[in-house]
Write an enzyme that holds these catalytic residues in place. Structure first.
Site, mmCIF file in Angstrom:
data_model
loop_
_atom_site.group_PDB
_atom_site.id
_atom_site.type_symbol
_atom_site.label_atom_id
_atom_site.label_comp_id
_atom_site.label_asym_id
_atom_site.label_seq_id
_atom_site.Cartn_x
_atom_site.Cartn_y
_atom_site.Cartn_z
ATOM 1 N N THR A 15 24.454 10.113 -9.551
ATOM 2 C CA THR A 15 25.753 9.512 -9.878
ATOM 3 C C THR A 15 25.610 8.021 -10.155
ATOM 4 O O THR A 15 24.635 7.385 -9.749
ATOM 5 C CB THR A 15 26.769 9.727 -8.741
ATOM 6 N N ASP A 16 26.601 7.474 -10.853
ATOM 7 C CA ASP A 16 26.605 6.052 -11.150
ATOM 8 C C ASP A 16 27.475 5.300 -10.132
ATOM 9 O O ASP A 16 27.963 5.882 -9.166
ATOM 10 C CB ASP A 16 27.064 5.796 -12.593
ATOM 11 N N LYS A 17 27.692 4.040 -10.368
ATOM 12 C CA LYS A 17 28.464 3.203 -9.451
ATOM 13 C C LYS A 17 29.890 3.716 -9.260
ATOM 14 O O LYS A 17 30.508 3.491 -8.226
ATOM 15 C CB LYS A 17 28.485 1.766 -9.991
#
Length: 131
Positions: A15-17
């Site tokens: 996942t990203d931020k």
């Protein structure tokens, strides 16, 4: 058309931020689906490469529809077909299992190459299954 279903649980590292699956991971999941489909038909990538045929990606496309997030369980629904004696196409649908929402769809096109990197015919057993 041959088909398979692979299941993956989204890991935090994917996942990203914003907590959404980073876009490039869908291409990794496409590879999971493709390898599982070939294996379900009795022939793995490893066996194909040992027989002297590789299937590099020559085209990739992905359409993102809804986000997948950390700990979502997803299915990668994969189908495959022959485009020519030396090219194959795989199509993918990535679905969140809990609500059956389509997160992404896509396809990859592959060319069969011999050990010297030249185009070659796909093995007969592959052509028969995907014809």
């Amino acid at each position: 058309m041959p088909a398979s279903v692979s299941r993956v649980r989204v890991r935090y590292a994917e996942t990203d931020k914003m907590g959404v699956v980073y876009y490039a991971n869908y291409l990794v999941w496409f590879e999971v689906g493709r390898a599982d489909l070939l294996r379900s038909l009795g022939w793995s990538y490893r066996e194909m490469e040992l027989a002297g045929v590789s299937l590099p990606v020559i085209e990739a496309q992905c359409t993102y529809q809804r986000p997948a997030r950390y700990d979502d369980e997803i299915e990668i629904r994969t189908t495959g077909r022959m485009l020519s004696p030396v090219r194959m196409e795989f199509e993918y649908t990535v679905v969140r299992i809990d609500d059956q929402t389509v997160a992404a769809t896509g396809k990859t096109v592959h060319a069969a190459l011999d050990p010297t990197g030249r185009p070659c015919r796909l093995p007969e057993r592959v052509r028969e299954v995907f014809a």
